[in-house]
Design a protein around this motif. Structure first.
Motif, PDB file in Angstrom:
ATOM      1  N   UNK A  22       0.826  -1.209   0.000  1.00 17.83           N
ATOM      2  CA  UNK A  22       0.000   0.000   0.000  1.00 17.83           C
ATOM      3  C   UNK A  22       0.861   1.260   0.000  1.00 17.83           C
ATOM      4  N   UNK A  23       1.981   1.230   0.699  1.00 17.51           N
ATOM      5  CA  UNK A  23       2.897   2.378   0.721  1.00 17.51           C
ATOM      6  C   UNK A  23       3.455   2.634  -0.673  1.00 17.51           C
ATOM      7  N   UNK A  24       3.811   1.571  -1.377  1.00 15.58           N
ATOM      8  CA  UNK A  24       4.324   1.736  -2.747  1.00 15.58           C
ATOM      9  C   UNK A  24       3.239   2.265  -3.675  1.00 15.58           C
ATOM     10  N   UNK A  25       2.033   1.743  -3.522  1.00 13.92           N
ATOM     11  CA  UNK A  25       0.944   2.110  -4.432  1.00 13.92           C
ATOM     12  C   UNK A  25       0.403   3.507  -4.174  1.00 13.92           C
ATOM     13  N   UNK A  26       0.260   3.880  -2.903  1.00 13.37           N
ATOM     14  CA  UNK A  26      -0.392   5.141  -2.560  1.00 13.37           C
ATOM     15  C   UNK A  26       0.551   6.184  -1.973  1.00 13.37           C
ATOM     16  N   UNK A  27       1.796   5.815  -1.708  1.00  8.50           N
ATOM     17  CA  UNK A  27       2.753   6.739  -1.116  1.00  8.50           C
ATOM     18  C   UNK A  27       2.698   6.672   0.399  1.00  8.50           C
TER      19      UNK A  27
END
Length: 56
Positions: A22-27
């Motif tokens: 999720x961090x990679x996808x949404x920052x």
């Protein structure tokens, strides 16, 4: 937390690496997403344990 909850619903539950994904996808940072995932897991588990036909 809603994004994390949606991810749990899509994947059928928690799995290792979800916060990082999720961090990679949404920052953002993994740690913040991990908190969101932990909160979402509580809600998701309540939904799963609720009797059929009852609102979550």
């Amino acid at each position: 937390m809603e994004v994390a909850l949606d991810a749990l619903r899509r994947t059928g539950g928690h799995r290792r690496g979800l916060a990082a994904e999720l961090a990679r996808e949404y920052g953002g940072v993994d740690r913040s997403w991990q908190r969101a995932v932990n909160e979402a897991r509580v809600v998701y588990e309540r939904e799963q344990s609720a009797e059929p036909g009852t609102p979550p």
